[in-house]
Design a protein around this motif. Structure first.
Motif, PDB file in Angstrom:
ATOM      1  N   PRO A  47       0.829  -1.214   0.000  1.00  0.00           N
ATOM      2  CA  PRO A  47       0.000   0.000   0.000  1.00  0.00           C
ATOM      3  C   PRO A  47       0.862   1.262   0.000  1.00  0.00           C
ATOM      4  CG  PRO A  47      -0.212  -1.193   2.090  1.00  0.00           C
ATOM      5  CD  PRO A  47       0.603  -2.061   1.188  1.00  0.00           C
ATOM      6  N   ASP A  48       2.094   1.115   0.459  1.00  0.00           N
ATOM      7  CA  ASP A  48       2.998   2.275   0.540  1.00  0.00           C
ATOM      8  C   ASP A  48       4.139   2.145  -0.460  1.00  0.00           C
ATOM      9  OD1 ASP A  48       4.045   0.063   1.997  1.00  0.00           O
ATOM     10  OD2 ASP A  48       5.461   1.399   3.005  1.00  0.00           O
ATOM     11  N   GLN A  49       3.863   1.553  -1.615  1.00  0.00           N
ATOM     12  CA  GLN A  49       4.902   1.451  -2.645  1.00  0.00           C
ATOM     13  C   GLN A  49       5.028   2.789  -3.384  1.00  0.00           C
ATOM     14  OE1 GLN A  49       7.025  -1.483  -3.993  1.00  0.00           O
ATOM     15  NE2 GLN A  49       7.905   0.532  -4.365  1.00  0.00           N
ATOM     16  N   TYR A  50       6.235   3.324  -3.453  1.00  0.00           N
ATOM     17  CA  TYR A  50       6.504   4.579  -4.177  1.00  0.00           C
ATOM     18  C   TYR A  50       7.607   4.355  -5.191  1.00  0.00           C
ATOM     19  CZ  TYR A  50       3.536   7.239  -1.060  1.00  0.00           C
ATOM     20  OH  TYR A  50       2.449   7.720  -0.391  1.00  0.00           O
ATOM     21  N   GLY A  51       7.546   5.134  -6.271  1.00  0.00           N
ATOM     22  CA  GLY A  51       8.612   5.140  -7.251  1.00  0.00           C
ATOM     23  C   GLY A  51       9.174   6.552  -7.343  1.00  0.00           C
ATOM     24  N   PHE A  52      10.392   6.669  -7.873  1.00  0.00           N
ATOM     25  CA  PHE A  52      11.036   7.978  -8.033  1.00  0.00           C
ATOM     26  C   PHE A  52      11.485   8.088  -9.490  1.00  0.00           C
ATOM     27  CE2 PHE A  52      12.140   6.343  -3.703  1.00  0.00           C
ATOM     28  CZ  PHE A  52      11.240   7.128  -2.998  1.00  0.00           C
ATOM     29  N   TYR A  53      11.041   9.163 -10.159  1.00  0.00           N
ATOM     30  CA  TYR A  53      11.287   9.271 -11.603  1.00  0.00           C
ATOM     31  C   TYR A  53      12.063  10.533 -11.944  1.00  0.00           C
ATOM     32  CZ  TYR A  53      10.335   9.467 -16.624  1.00  0.00           C
ATOM     33  OH  TYR A  53      10.456   9.531 -17.989  1.00  0.00           O
ATOM     34  N   HIS A  54      13.108  10.363 -12.730  1.00  0.00           N
ATOM     35  CA  HIS A  54      13.896  11.499 -13.214  1.00  0.00           C
ATOM     36  C   HIS A  54      13.630  11.651 -14.706  1.00  0.00           C
ATOM     37  CE1 HIS A  54      17.277  14.041 -14.254  1.00  0.00           C
ATOM     38  NE2 HIS A  54      17.359  14.341 -12.983  1.00  0.00           N
ATOM     39  N   SER A  55      12.889  12.709 -15.088  1.00  0.00           N
ATOM     40  CA  SER A  55      12.401  12.788 -16.466  1.00  0.00           C
ATOM     41  C   SER A  55      13.513  13.068 -17.480  1.00  0.00           C
ATOM     42  CB  SER A  55      11.279  13.809 -16.589  1.00  0.00           C
ATOM     43  OG  SER A  55      11.740  15.062 -16.171  1.00  0.00           O
ATOM     44  N   ASP A  56      14.521  13.881 -17.102  1.00  0.00           N
ATOM     45  CA  ASP A  56      15.603  14.164 -18.066  1.00  0.00           C
ATOM     46  C   ASP A  56      16.420  12.903 -18.369  1.00  0.00           C
ATOM     47  OD1 ASP A  56      14.777  16.703 -18.109  1.00  0.00           O
ATOM     48  OD2 ASP A  56      16.416  17.526 -16.890  1.00  0.00           O
ATOM     49  N   ASN A  57      16.752  12.179 -17.322  1.00  0.00           N
ATOM     50  CA  ASN A  57      17.593  10.987 -17.507  1.00  0.00           C
ATOM     51  C   ASN A  57      16.768   9.739 -17.821  1.00  0.00           C
ATOM     52  OD1 ASN A  57      19.636  12.700 -16.836  1.00  0.00           O
ATOM     53  ND2 ASN A  57      19.872  11.947 -14.749  1.00  0.00           N
ATOM     54  N   LYS A  58      15.439   9.846 -17.726  1.00  0.00           N
ATOM     55  CA  LYS A  58      14.529   8.712 -17.947  1.00  0.00           C
ATOM     56  C   LYS A  58      14.873   7.527 -17.036  1.00  0.00           C
ATOM     57  CE  LYS A  58      12.582  10.138 -22.211  1.00  0.00           C
ATOM     58  NZ  LYS A  58      12.682  11.507 -21.747  1.00  0.00           N
ATOM     59  N   VAL A  59      15.180   7.872 -15.793  1.00  0.00           N
ATOM     60  CA  VAL A  59      15.492   6.839 -14.798  1.00  0.00           C
ATOM     61  C   VAL A  59      14.298   6.694 -13.851  1.00  0.00           C
ATOM     62  CG1 VAL A  59      16.959   6.234 -12.813  1.00  0.00           C
ATOM     63  CG2 VAL A  59      17.986   7.217 -14.880  1.00  0.00           C
ATOM     64  N   MET A  60      13.867   5.463 -13.633  1.00  0.00           N
ATOM     65  CA  MET A  60      12.781   5.169 -12.702  1.00  0.00           C
ATOM     66  C   MET A  60      13.299   4.222 -11.621  1.00  0.00           C
ATOM     67  SD  MET A  60       9.532   5.323 -11.842  1.00  0.00           S
ATOM     68  CE  MET A  60       8.273   5.498 -13.105  1.00  0.00           C
ATOM     69  N   ILE A  61      13.184   4.668 -10.375  1.00  0.00           N
ATOM     70  CA  ILE A  61      13.488   3.771  -9.250  1.00  0.00           C
ATOM     71  C   ILE A  61      12.131   3.243  -8.805  1.00  0.00           C
ATOM     72  CG2 ILE A  61      14.416   3.652  -6.901  1.00  0.00           C
ATOM     73  CD1 ILE A  61      16.178   6.144  -7.803  1.00  0.00           C
ATOM     74  N   THR A  94      -0.744  -7.689   5.965  1.00  0.00           N
ATOM     75  CA  THR A  94      -1.141  -7.222   7.306  1.00  0.00           C
ATOM     76  C   THR A  94      -2.459  -7.874   7.725  1.00  0.00           C
ATOM     77  OG1 THR A  94      -2.175  -5.278   6.323  1.00  0.00           O
ATOM     78  CG2 THR A  94       0.038  -4.982   7.179  1.00  0.00           C
ATOM     79  N   GLY A  95      -2.991  -8.768   6.896  1.00  0.00           N
ATOM     80  CA  GLY A  95      -4.183  -9.521   7.280  1.00  0.00           C
ATOM     81  C   GLY A  95      -5.489  -8.777   7.060  1.00  0.00           C
ATOM     82  N   GLU A  96      -5.423  -7.563   6.507  1.00  0.00           N
ATOM     83  CA  GLU A  96      -6.661  -6.824   6.226  1.00  0.00           C
ATOM     84  C   GLU A  96      -7.147  -7.215   4.834  1.00  0.00           C
ATOM     85  OE1 GLU A  96      -5.508  -2.493   7.801  1.00  0.00           O
ATOM     86  OE2 GLU A  96      -3.907  -3.750   7.025  1.00  0.00           O
ATOM     87  N   GLU A  97      -8.442  -7.472   4.702  1.00  0.00           N
ATOM     88  CA  GLU A  97      -8.938  -7.911   3.400  1.00  0.00           C
ATOM     89  C   GLU A  97      -9.247  -6.718   2.499  1.00  0.00           C
ATOM     90  OE1 GLU A  97     -11.385 -11.556   3.294  1.00  0.00           O
ATOM     91  OE2 GLU A  97     -12.320 -10.600   1.571  1.00  0.00           O
ATOM     92  N   LEU A  98      -8.226  -6.252   1.814  1.00  0.00           N
ATOM     93  CA  LEU A  98      -8.364  -5.119   0.882  1.00  0.00           C
ATOM     94  C   LEU A  98      -8.356  -5.671  -0.544  1.00  0.00           C
ATOM     95  CD1 LEU A  98      -5.685  -2.987   2.742  1.00  0.00           C
ATOM     96  CD2 LEU A  98      -8.166  -2.821   3.012  1.00  0.00           C
ATOM     97  N   ASN A  99      -8.319  -4.764  -1.530  1.00  0.00           N
ATOM     98  CA  ASN A  99      -8.323  -5.196  -2.934  1.00  0.00           C
ATOM     99  C   ASN A  99      -7.065  -4.669  -3.640  1.00  0.00           C
ATOM    100  OD1 ASN A  99      -8.969  -5.994  -5.524  1.00  0.00           O
ATOM    101  ND2 ASN A  99     -10.917  -4.877  -5.637  1.00  0.00           N
ATOM    102  N   PRO A 100      -5.892  -5.188  -3.255  1.00  0.00           N
ATOM    103  CA  PRO A 100      -4.643  -4.617  -3.785  1.00  0.00           C
ATOM    104  C   PRO A 100      -4.440  -4.856  -5.275  1.00  0.00           C
ATOM    105  CG  PRO A 100      -4.162  -6.582  -2.495  1.00  0.00           C
ATOM    106  CD  PRO A 100      -5.630  -6.302  -2.318  1.00  0.00           C
ATOM    107  N   LEU A 101      -5.040  -5.922  -5.838  1.00  0.00           N
ATOM    108  CA  LEU A 101      -4.833  -6.176  -7.271  1.00  0.00           C
ATOM    109  C   LEU A 101      -5.479  -5.076  -8.111  1.00  0.00           C
ATOM    110  CD1 LEU A 101      -3.551  -7.994  -9.356  1.00  0.00           C
ATOM    111  CD2 LEU A 101      -5.611  -9.414  -9.345  1.00  0.00           C
TER     112      LEU A 101
END
Ligand SMILES: [Zn+2]
Length: 309
Positions: free
Chosen positions: A164-178, A195-202
């Motif tokens: 739920p807390d997945q983040y990415g970091f993008y550098h547009s000039d270099n076209k690098v994505m972490i 965490t055992g909570e029934e959410l809908n992550p897909l």
């Protein structure tokens, strides 16, 4: 140990026993020292790896976490306390850390969820890893902000699904994505409910895959495995695989009702408990997704959930 990816970015593979067995950490060079992306799991092997890197005398400015799964945050507290390095996470990541500190509660919820879907519960000797979450981060980042990594500014992208807390970091000039564990090169990231909570992550995951087209990256740096050169293509492969699995589940449910556990054992073979848990979660999150789009329905009998068309 360090492998140069670009002029300013180096990759360090931190190995450890169990689970995914290795995680990619990235070191981004800057005027104030390196920014480290993710730390590896808490283990003697991982600590030894970092000690060997630090021995070369490099300065570390800060540690930034892509998400708070234990193999990414594992040594953050160690970096903060032993090395004196500030730790940055997202506010959502902090929420997950608070859940992570309650090992008993987390275990009970997870066990309840698995049993409710016909599964065996959790292995008895699940290691208490709550201590790795027991520290206060020094700073937070949020979606759509710019974050300085090394000398460069990266756009912060929220891509929930794998976590739920997945983040990415993008550098547009270099076209690098972490990209953390959102997209991996050789395996499809596990979409689970740890965490055992029934959410809908897909459902969230599909949304987060779709936004990738807004970020044309030629160098995508994942949390495990090799670097991805064609992000679009890899995203399409992962989508196709999910749709294939969703169809497969619908076929299995054509003329009978089944629990997540029964489906999991039909679709995957039952291997060791950890791989089994990942397959179980992959099956369960697909069932929850199919239910959310009205393709299947659930029925509860004696506390066990069955799905049918
Ligand atoms: Zn992860």
């Amino acid at each position: 140990m360090l492998k140069e990816i670009t002029e300013n970015i180096e990759k360090l593979v931190v190995r450890f026993p169990g689970g995914m067995r290795e995680v990619n950490c990235y070191l981004i060079k800057g005027a104030k020292g390196y920014t480290i992306i993710d730390t590896g799991t808490y283990s003697k092997e991982s600590i030894d790896t970092w000690k060997a890197v630090l021995k070369s005398g490099i300065t570390i400015e800060k540690v930034v976490l892509t998400h708070t799964h234990q193999d990414h945050i594992g040594l953050a507290k160690w970096f903060q306390e032993q090395i004196g390095v500030p730790i940055f996470t997202s506010k959502l990541g902090y929420k997950e850390m608070l859940k992570g500190r309650d090992f008993i509660g987390r275990k009970e919820k997870l066990s309840h969820l698995i049993k409710g879907h016909g599964g065996p519960g959790l292995p008895d000797k699940l290691e208490d890893d709550s201590f790795i979450y027991d520290f206060e981060p020094d700073g937070f980042f949020e979606e759509n902000e710019m974050i300085q990594l090394g000398n460069d500014f990266y756009e912060v992208i929220w891509i929930p699904g794998h976590a739920p807390d997945q983040y990415g970091f993008y550098h547009s000039d270099n076209k690098v994505m972490i990209i953390g564990d959102h997209v991996l090169k050789d395996i499809s990231p596990v979409i689970g409910l740890w965490t055992g909570e029934e959410l809908n992550p897909l459902k969230e995951y599909f949304g987060s895959l779709a936004v990738m087209k807004n970020f044309p990256a030629t160098i995508t740096l994942p949390g495990h495995g090799e670097i991805i050169s064609d992000l679009d293509l890899r995203v399409q492969d992962i989508m196709d695989r999910h749709y294939y699995r969703l169809e497969q589940i619908l076929e299995h449910l054509a003329d009978r009702q089944m629990t997540a556990k029964e489906l999991c054992e039909d679709v995957y073979s039952k291997l060791n408990i950890y791989i089994y848990l990942s397959s179980f979660m992959a099956t369960l999150t697909r069932l929850i997704y199919l239910e959310s789009i009205g393709k299947i329905h659930r029925k509860t009998e004696n506390g066990i959930v069955y799905f049918k068309k």
